[in-house]
Design a protein around this motif. Structure first.
Motif, short mmCIF file in Angstrom:
data_model
loop_
_atom_site.label_atom_id
_atom_site.label_comp_id
_atom_site.label_asym_id
_atom_site.label_seq_id
_atom_site.Cartn_x
_atom_site.Cartn_y
_atom_site.Cartn_z
N LEU A 25 0.83 -1.20 0.00
CA LEU A 25 0.00 0.00 0.00
C LEU A 25 0.86 1.26 0.00
CD1 LEU A 25 -2.72 -1.21 2.53
CD2 LEU A 25 -3.02 -0.85 0.07
N ARG A 26 1.94 1.24 0.77
CA ARG A 26 2.86 2.39 0.76
C ARG A 26 3.48 2.57 -0.63
NH1 ARG A 26 4.34 4.56 5.73
NH2 ARG A 26 3.63 3.33 7.53
N ASN A 27 3.81 1.48 -1.27
CA ASN A 27 4.44 1.55 -2.58
C ASN A 27 3.49 2.11 -3.63
OD1 ASN A 27 6.64 0.88 -4.52
ND2 ASN A 27 5.13 -0.56 -5.31
N ILE A 28 2.24 1.62 -3.66
CA ILE A 28 1.31 2.12 -4.68
C ILE A 28 0.96 3.58 -4.42
CG2 ILE A 28 -0.88 1.45 -3.55
CD1 ILE A 28 -0.02 1.07 -7.29
N ASN A 29 0.87 3.97 -3.16
CA ASN A 29 0.62 5.37 -2.83
C ASN A 29 1.74 6.26 -3.36
OD1 ASN A 29 -0.81 7.53 -1.26
ND2 ASN A 29 1.12 7.53 -0.14
N ILE A 361 -8.50 14.43 7.79
CA ILE A 361 -7.48 15.47 7.85
C ILE A 361 -6.09 14.89 7.63
CG2 ILE A 361 -6.47 17.29 9.29
CD1 ILE A 361 -9.43 17.67 8.46
N ILE A 362 -5.30 15.56 6.79
CA ILE A 362 -3.89 15.22 6.66
C ILE A 362 -3.06 16.46 7.01
CG2 ILE A 362 -4.39 13.52 4.88
CD1 ILE A 362 -3.10 15.52 2.86
N PRO A 363 -1.83 16.28 7.43
CA PRO A 363 -0.98 17.44 7.73
C PRO A 363 -0.59 18.16 6.46
CG PRO A 363 0.28 15.42 7.90
CD PRO A 363 -1.14 15.01 7.68
N SER A 380 4.34 10.62 5.12
CA SER A 380 4.09 9.34 5.79
C SER A 380 2.90 9.44 6.73
CB SER A 380 5.34 8.92 6.58
OG SER A 380 5.11 7.72 7.29
N GLU A 381 2.76 10.58 7.41
CA GLU A 381 1.63 10.74 8.32
C GLU A 381 0.31 10.75 7.57
OE1 GLU A 381 -0.07 13.65 11.88
OE2 GLU A 381 1.91 14.03 11.01
#
Length: 418
Positions: A25-29, A361-363, A380-381
């Protein structure tokens, strides 16, 4: 606290699936965020997502590339027996010109991918002997411009769907940066919208030697602009009209024979938009009459509808998020004035089937559609917050499938709202 009729076993299983596929999931994002593509040109996003699922070789998943007549659309499906309810997650992945993923569509795609996998794998483990059901991940191109979901509706993508869910990131509202998510758009939060190109045609003439021989199309543009500015005094607070001059002439010593503008109209509902469109049209027609020009309208053809909120799904999302330990999640109506008057083609989907469109919400040091938001969407957050909320919509999707009473509530509210 446990959400209604959905045990902690489901919730723990969902969170376990998210941990299992964290790297993928991190990779596709990251792949989507670092390769921004405009509407209907999302070839890398389309291929990367489909290739990811083909590489995972998950049991029972079917990958359909270029689905429903859209080259960059896709459909990935898991079916457990024939029949039963069909639940869909919408994935968006188009970017904005010049500023990349300034609306966080990389996160939207990631959240739907994550929720889709978590729903399917959890139901595999927890619901082996239940009746039939289908879960789909639908790739929906061109949300920012082009109305990809409207085309998908026309091509039958939502024909047999019981409910559709997705998430959307936003920047922290003033004095509210501590909360994680709001369950859905407030009334007027996601507006119906339509756009038009208006072209005025007059007659060219020498601007100094014989101006009386000309019919000035630029004067018609200016008159229309002023007419609309005056109209704003009588518009509802939830209505918006904004535009730009596309072409105002070629040289200052030639009276412009042709001039054109692009305008966008927004309102709190399709009905309100119809009324606003009629009034704005009169402003253009009056300008044409006053200047002696001909006026032509080229409407966008893909009007975005307002978002129909499904309260039972909103309430259940809050329940499961609290059960997962996220107390900073609020229900519809609890946080007034947090959402802007944006528009989305998910509104059109919500007219077809019960829809859920939570904001979280995202930073980010800037609002959506800014360079600062692009940067925040790649953090990352932001990814971690996305996964937390994706777990919540996966739990809602599971309950739509396993809980007949909840499904009836969702459908009843949808029919009443229509």
């Amino acid at each position: 606290m446990e959400p209604n009729n959905l045990g902690q076993g489901f919730l723990k299983a969902i969170e376990s699936v998210m941990r299992t596929y964290d790297a993928e999931l991190r990779n596709i994002n990251h792949l989507i965020w670092s390769n921004p593509e405009l509407a209907f040109k999302e070839y890398k996003a389309h291929d990367n997502i489909c290739t990811m699922f083909e590489s995972l070789k998950l049991d029972g998943y079917c990958v359909h590339r270029s689905a429903y007549g859209l080259e960059t659309g896709f459909e990935i499906e898991y079916t457990h027996k024939a029949g039963g309810r069909v639940v869909v997650f919408n994935a968006e992945y188009d970017a904005l010109p010049g500023i990349g993923h300034a609306c966080g569509h990389n996160l939207i795609a990631t959240s739907s991918i994550a929720a889709f996998i978590a729903t399917c794998e959890t139901l595999k483990a927890q619901y082996k002997h239940g009746p039939g059901f289908t879960v789909r991940l639908l790739g929906t191109p061109a949300e920012e411009a082009g109305g990809g979901k409207i085309l998908l509706i026309r091509n039958g993508a939502y024909k047999d769907v019981f409910a559709c869910l997705m998430l959307h990131p936003m920047s922290p509202p003033p004095k509210s940066d501590k909360f994680l998510s709001i369950a859905a758009g407030l009334p007027g939060g996601f507006l119906a919208t339509d756009d038009v190109r208006v072209t005025f045609t007059g007659k060219a003439a020498h601007a100094s030697a014989a101006p009386w021989e000309g019919v000035n199309s630029l004067d018609a543009v200016v008159a229309a602009y002023l007419n609309i500015s005056l109209l704003r005094q009588q518009m509802f607070p939830s209505q918006r009209v904004h535009g730009t001059i596309v072409h105002g002439g070629d040289r200052p010593n030639i009276i412009p024979e042709s001039a054109s503008v692009d305008y966008c109209m927004r309102a709190s509902s399709v009905k309100s938009l119809d009324s606003l469109r009629e009034n704005v049209t009169k402003c253009f027609e009056a300008a044409a009459t006053a200047t002696g020009c001909k006026v032509d309208f080229a409407w966008g053809g893909l009007s975005y509808a307002d978002l129909k909120v499904n309260r039972p799904m909103c309430e259940r999302f809050v329940d499961v998020m609290h059960a997962m330990g996220h107390d900073s999640v609020f229900q519809l109506g609890e946080q007034e004035g947090l959402l802007s008057g944006g528009s989305t083609d998910m509104g059109n989907v919500s007219y077809e089937v019960p829809g859920f469109h939570a904001m979280y919400i995202i930073p980010a040091n800037g609002v959506n559609h800014t360079h600062e938001f692009t940067s925040g969407a790649g953090s990352s957050e932001a990814f971690e917050r996305t996964i937390a909320c994706a777990s919540g919509i996966a739990a809602v999707a599971c309950q739509l499938i396993v809980d007949d009473d909840f499904a009836k509530q969702v459908q009843h509210y949808f029919q009443e709202a229509k």
